[in-house]
Design a protein around this motif. Structure first.
Motif, PDB file in Angstrom:
ATOM      1  N   VAL A 150       0.850  -1.184   0.000  1.00 56.65           N
ATOM      2  CA  VAL A 150       0.000   0.000   0.000  1.00 56.65           C
ATOM      3  C   VAL A 150       0.887   1.237   0.000  1.00 56.65           C
ATOM      4  CG1 VAL A 150      -1.914  -1.148   1.179  1.00 56.65           C
ATOM      5  CG2 VAL A 150      -0.201   0.090   2.521  1.00 56.65           C
ATOM      6  N   VAL A 151       0.393   2.294  -0.623  1.00 60.49           N
ATOM      7  CA  VAL A 151       1.129   3.548  -0.710  1.00 60.49           C
ATOM      8  C   VAL A 151       0.389   4.616   0.097  1.00 60.49           C
ATOM      9  CG1 VAL A 151       1.902   5.388  -2.253  1.00 60.49           C
ATOM     10  CG2 VAL A 151       2.100   3.004  -2.967  1.00 60.49           C
ATOM     11  N   TYR A 152       1.117   5.269   0.967  1.00 61.71           N
ATOM     12  CA  TYR A 152       0.610   6.480   1.624  1.00 61.71           C
ATOM     13  C   TYR A 152       1.071   7.664   0.791  1.00 61.71           C
ATOM     14  CZ  TYR A 152      -0.786   3.890   5.781  1.00 61.71           C
ATOM     15  OH  TYR A 152      -1.401   3.035   6.641  1.00 61.71           O
ATOM     16  N   ALA A 153       0.141   8.573   0.472  1.00 60.64           N
ATOM     17  CA  ALA A 153       0.470   9.667  -0.444  1.00 60.64           C
ATOM     18  C   ALA A 153      -0.315  10.928  -0.089  1.00 60.64           C
ATOM     19  CB  ALA A 153       0.176   9.256  -1.885  1.00 60.64           C
ATOM     20  N   ASP A 154       0.229  12.060  -0.509  1.00 60.18           N
ATOM     21  CA  ASP A 154      -0.448  13.346  -0.359  1.00 60.18           C
ATOM     22  C   ASP A 154      -0.992  13.790  -1.706  1.00 60.18           C
ATOM     23  OD1 ASP A 154       0.011  13.772   2.381  1.00 60.18           O
ATOM     24  OD2 ASP A 154       2.011  14.572   1.990  1.00 60.18           O
ATOM     25  N   PRO A 155      -2.246  14.269  -1.760  1.00 58.65           N
ATOM     26  CA  PRO A 155      -2.760  14.825  -3.014  1.00 58.65           C
ATOM     27  C   PRO A 155      -2.142  16.199  -3.261  1.00 58.65           C
ATOM     28  CG  PRO A 155      -4.367  15.130  -1.269  1.00 58.65           C
ATOM     29  CD  PRO A 155      -3.236  14.327  -0.673  1.00 58.65           C
ATOM     30  N   PRO A 156      -2.161  16.669  -4.507  1.00 58.53           N
ATOM     31  CA  PRO A 156      -1.621  18.007  -4.782  1.00 58.53           C
ATOM     32  C   PRO A 156      -2.467  19.088  -4.107  1.00 58.53           C
ATOM     33  CG  PRO A 156      -2.716  17.110  -6.719  1.00 58.53           C
ATOM     34  CD  PRO A 156      -2.656  16.006  -5.718  1.00 58.53           C
ATOM     35  N   GLU A 157      -1.848  20.227  -3.892  1.00 60.14           N
ATOM     36  CA  GLU A 157      -2.487  21.310  -3.144  1.00 60.14           C
ATOM     37  C   GLU A 157      -3.820  21.732  -3.751  1.00 60.14           C
ATOM     38  OE1 GLU A 157      -2.997  23.642   0.007  1.00 60.14           O
ATOM     39  OE2 GLU A 157      -1.190  22.411  -0.277  1.00 60.14           O
ATOM     40  N   ASP A 158      -3.923  21.746  -5.075  1.00 63.40           N
ATOM     41  CA  ASP A 158      -5.127  22.271  -5.715  1.00 63.40           C
ATOM     42  C   ASP A 158      -6.335  21.358  -5.570  1.00 63.40           C
ATOM     43  OD1 ASP A 158      -3.373  20.743  -7.526  1.00 63.40           O
ATOM     44  OD2 ASP A 158      -5.017  20.955  -8.963  1.00 63.40           O
ATOM     45  N   VAL A 159      -6.163  20.110  -5.102  1.00 65.37           N
ATOM     46  CA  VAL A 159      -7.326  19.234  -4.906  1.00 65.37           C
ATOM     47  C   VAL A 159      -7.472  18.793  -3.448  1.00 65.37           C
ATOM     48  CG1 VAL A 159      -7.280  18.401  -7.282  1.00 65.37           C
ATOM     49  CG2 VAL A 159      -6.076  17.120  -5.515  1.00 65.37           C
TER      50      VAL A 159
ATOM     51  N   HIS B 229      -2.951  11.002   9.173  1.00 63.77           N
ATOM     52  CA  HIS B 229      -2.252  10.169   8.198  1.00 63.77           C
ATOM     53  C   HIS B 229      -2.611  10.585   6.777  1.00 63.77           C
ATOM     54  CE1 HIS B 229      -1.011   7.710  11.504  1.00 63.77           C
ATOM     55  NE2 HIS B 229      -2.251   7.388  11.816  1.00 63.77           N
ATOM     56  N   PRO B 230      -1.703  10.385   5.803  1.00 59.55           N
ATOM     57  CA  PRO B 230      -2.009  10.705   4.407  1.00 59.55           C
ATOM     58  C   PRO B 230      -3.034   9.737   3.827  1.00 59.55           C
ATOM     59  CG  PRO B 230       0.370  10.400   4.778  1.00 59.55           C
ATOM     60  CD  PRO B 230      -0.341   9.877   5.981  1.00 59.55           C
ATOM     61  N   LEU B 231      -3.359   9.946   2.554  1.00 66.44           N
ATOM     62  CA  LEU B 231      -4.155   8.976   1.811  1.00 66.44           C
ATOM     63  C   LEU B 231      -3.510   7.595   1.882  1.00 66.44           C
ATOM     64  CD1 LEU B 231      -4.723  10.883  -1.554  1.00 66.44           C
ATOM     65  CD2 LEU B 231      -6.565  10.014  -0.125  1.00 66.44           C
ATOM     66  N   LYS B 232      -4.329   6.579   2.018  1.00 68.72           N
ATOM     67  CA  LYS B 232      -3.844   5.202   1.940  1.00 68.72           C
ATOM     68  C   LYS B 232      -4.412   4.590   0.671  1.00 68.72           C
ATOM     69  CE  LYS B 232      -3.602   0.862   4.554  1.00 68.72           C
ATOM     70  NZ  LYS B 232      -3.984   0.190   5.820  1.00 68.72           N
ATOM     71  N   LEU B 233      -3.543   4.195  -0.260  1.00 67.12           N
ATOM     72  CA  LEU B 233      -3.943   3.704  -1.568  1.00 67.12           C
ATOM     73  C   LEU B 233      -3.643   2.211  -1.673  1.00 67.12           C
ATOM     74  CD1 LEU B 233      -2.357   6.595  -3.664  1.00 67.12           C
ATOM     75  CD2 LEU B 233      -4.736   6.437  -2.892  1.00 67.12           C
ATOM     76  N   GLY B 234      -4.694   1.420  -1.848  1.00 68.57           N
ATOM     77  CA  GLY B 234      -4.543  -0.016  -2.027  1.00 68.57           C
ATOM     78  C   GLY B 234      -4.892  -0.425  -3.439  1.00 68.57           C
TER      79      GLY B 234
ATOM     80  N   ASP C  15       9.165  -0.141  -7.567  1.00 64.48           N
ATOM     81  CA  ASP C  15       8.172  -0.714  -8.483  1.00 64.48           C
ATOM     82  C   ASP C  15       6.815  -0.849  -7.807  1.00 64.48           C
ATOM     83  OD1 ASP C  15      10.005  -0.859 -10.509  1.00 64.48           O
ATOM     84  OD2 ASP C  15      10.407  -3.006 -10.255  1.00 64.48           O
ATOM     85  N   ASP C  16       6.808  -1.203  -6.517  1.00 69.56           N
ATOM     86  CA  ASP C  16       5.544  -1.252  -5.782  1.00 69.56           C
ATOM     87  C   ASP C  16       4.861   0.111  -5.813  1.00 69.56           C
ATOM     88  OD1 ASP C  16       5.704  -3.950  -4.904  1.00 69.56           O
ATOM     89  OD2 ASP C  16       7.006  -3.368  -3.240  1.00 69.56           O
ATOM     90  N   THR C  17       5.620   1.132  -5.480  1.00 71.60           N
ATOM     91  CA  THR C  17       5.063   2.490  -5.440  1.00 71.60           C
ATOM     92  C   THR C  17       4.529   2.891  -6.802  1.00 71.60           C
ATOM     93  OG1 THR C  17       6.670   3.064  -3.716  1.00 71.60           O
ATOM     94  CG2 THR C  17       5.550   4.883  -4.828  1.00 71.60           C
TER      95      THR C  17
ATOM     96  N   PHE D 104       0.005  12.863  -7.297  1.00 73.70           N
ATOM     97  CA  PHE D 104       0.104  12.430  -5.899  1.00 73.70           C
ATOM     98  C   PHE D 104       1.585  12.290  -5.518  1.00 73.70           C
ATOM     99  CE2 PHE D 104      -4.205   9.991  -5.409  1.00 73.70           C
ATOM    100  CZ  PHE D 104      -4.881  11.211  -5.465  1.00 73.70           C
ATOM    101  N   THR D 105       1.907  12.709  -4.292  1.00 70.54           N
ATOM    102  CA  THR D 105       3.274  12.602  -3.797  1.00 70.54           C
ATOM    103  C   THR D 105       3.368  11.436  -2.824  1.00 70.54           C
ATOM    104  OG1 THR D 105       3.600  14.994  -3.987  1.00 70.54           O
ATOM    105  CG2 THR D 105       5.142  13.774  -2.574  1.00 70.54           C
ATOM    106  N   PRO D 106       4.095  10.380  -3.159  1.00 69.45           N
ATOM    107  CA  PRO D 106       4.204   9.253  -2.226  1.00 69.45           C
ATOM    108  C   PRO D 106       4.969   9.657  -0.972  1.00 69.45           C
ATOM    109  CG  PRO D 106       5.678   8.941  -4.101  1.00 69.45           C
ATOM    110  CD  PRO D 106       4.848  10.146  -4.406  1.00 69.45           C
ATOM    111  N   VAL D 107       4.435   9.264   0.176  1.00 72.56           N
ATOM    112  CA  VAL D 107       5.076   9.533   1.464  1.00 72.56           C
ATOM    113  C   VAL D 107       5.857   8.303   1.911  1.00 72.56           C
ATOM    114  CG1 VAL D 107       4.675  10.117   3.888  1.00 72.56           C
ATOM    115  CG2 VAL D 107       3.300  11.205   2.087  1.00 72.56           C
ATOM    116  N   ARG D 108       5.236   7.140   1.800  1.00 74.08           N
ATOM    117  CA  ARG D 108       5.919   5.879   2.102  1.00 74.08           C
ATOM    118  C   ARG D 108       5.092   4.737   1.508  1.00 74.08           C
ATOM    119  NH1 ARG D 108       3.796   7.855   6.600  1.00 74.08           N
ATOM    120  NH2 ARG D 108       2.175   6.701   7.706  1.00 74.08           N
TER     121      ARG D 108
END
Length: 375
Positions: free
Chosen positions: A221-230, A258-263, A282-284, A301-305
């Motif tokens: 799973v990827v934790y990520a931040d959406p861009p500022e404009d959304v 916590h950031p977005l969690k993307l599965g 590659d996972d990210t 989207f900016t991946p955090v981890r």
């Protein structure tokens, strides 16, 4: 006064700990043995949060159990004197007739669980972070959201310690004698009146049936931040369990700091939990690519981890509860384990004190007609 019954539980994930709690409440003497530290960051239960939802396509029996599961969580939160849960609601999207969301809608109709349908023309208002192209409708529930799993596990460990439960960390079990409820460890044998083996991906090493019939699956799973404009579109957003199509996309919005969690379900695969726990670039990339054109601004989207974990996959993606001698073998596979955790503890205690086969059928989500016929 009759002597207290004793139980030995192998595995301190959500199901082992919830079973320990339920048995303590029923007057049992309980020992929990865990192969790693407590809490164990390599357990399938460990993460910031886990999704709980009523959407079930093709499994109305499991959908029907969700109110009972929610009530079990409420009782557990009362015991913990905390509520590590964010009820943000859940949605899924339909893109084709007969797709996953259409089938989940049918399960809602069969069970009578509350839900609502959002027409495609209303998506920009109700779900402003969704790219609406190709979406027929959204299926939404007000219930469901994010169980803060790390806080729940930590709370359960403290609760059990305070009530005299013996918690044995860094004590791997090497063999199990199911008939006598005895296990061997490097520090010597352990035994009780009854044994519950809820060892997750460690089950195949302990029992022939699990070696034959199950396998460990790797999920990233990827934790990520959406861009500022959304980012404003994500304020108060619900979790999601399917975005239409065949990609099996699920996740949790920014909650509890916590950031977005993307599965991404199609990125899961068989794997080796001993050697493949490190997430890769590659996972990210694979997870982020799957969200292109599904959420607004997903390409930015900016991946955090990125986190890699493992769970056990059992036949037909069902819960497994198997009785053998004085032992119950337990596997809650395919991502179902955490959302039903508090209820599973009650189920296992019921099985120890009653009919394991009937409880096993209940846990698998037996057909509603069967469940109603049996009361």
């Amino acid at each position: 006064m009759p002597e207290r019954r004793s139980a030995l539980i192998v595995g301190a994930g959500i199901n082992g700990l919830c079973t320990a709690r339920e048995l303590v409440l029923r007057g049992w003497q309980v020992t929990v043995v865990e192969r790693g530290p407590l809490p164990n960051p390599e357990a399938a239960s460990w993460d910031h949060h886990r999704l709980i939802r009523s959407h079930y396509a093709g499994s109305p029996g499991l959908a029907a159990r969700m109110p009972e599961a929610s009530a079990a969580w409420d009782r557990l939160f009362t015991d913990l004197d905390a509520r590590p849960y964010v009820p943000c609601g859940v949605f899924s999207l339909s893109r084709e007739p007969g797709d996953w969301t259409d089938r989940a809608r049918a399960a809602f109709a069969e069970t009578g669980l509350p839900h609502r349908v959002v027409a495609s023309e209303d998506l920009s208002t109700e779900l402003p972070m969704v790219e609406p192209a190709g979406v027929r409708y959204a299926l939404m529930t007000e219930d469901g959201g994010a169980l803060l799993s790390d806080r729940i596990i930590e709370g359960l460990v403290h609760w059990l310690e305070a009530r005299g439960v013996t918690l044995l960390a860094n004590r791997p079990v090497t063999t199990v004698d199911a008939e006598t409820a005895r296990v061997e460890t490097p520090d010597g044998p352990l035994q009780a009146d009854h044994l519950i083996v809820a060892a997750g991906v460690g089950l195949p090493a302990l029992a022939p049936w699990f070696r034959r019939e199950t396998h460990a699956r790797r999920v990233a799973v990827v934790y990520a931040d959406p861009p500022e404009d959304v980012r404003a579109a994500w304020d108060g957003a619900p979790a999601w369990v399917d975005l239409g199509g065949e990609d099996d996309l699920w996740g949790i919005p920014p909650v509890a700091g916590h950031p977005l969690k993307l599965g991404y379900g199609l990125h899961t695969r068989p794997g080796d939990p001993e050697s493949e726990r490190t997430a890769t670039p590659d996972d990210t990339a694979a997870v982020l690519a799957a969200y292109q054109e599904r959420f607004r601004g997903a390409e930015r989207f900016t991946p955090v981890r990125t986190v890699a974990n493992f769970y056990l996959m059992a036949p037909h993606e069902e819960f497994v509860l198997r009785a053998e001698g004085r032992t119950l073998w337990l596997s809650a596979d395919s991502g179902h384990g955490f959302k039903f955790g508090a209820l599973t503890g009650q189920d296992v205690a019921d099985a120890l004190e009653g009919d394991p086969e009937a409880v096993a059928a209940r846990m698998r989500g037996a057909p509603l007609s069967t469940a109603r016929a049996s009361g």
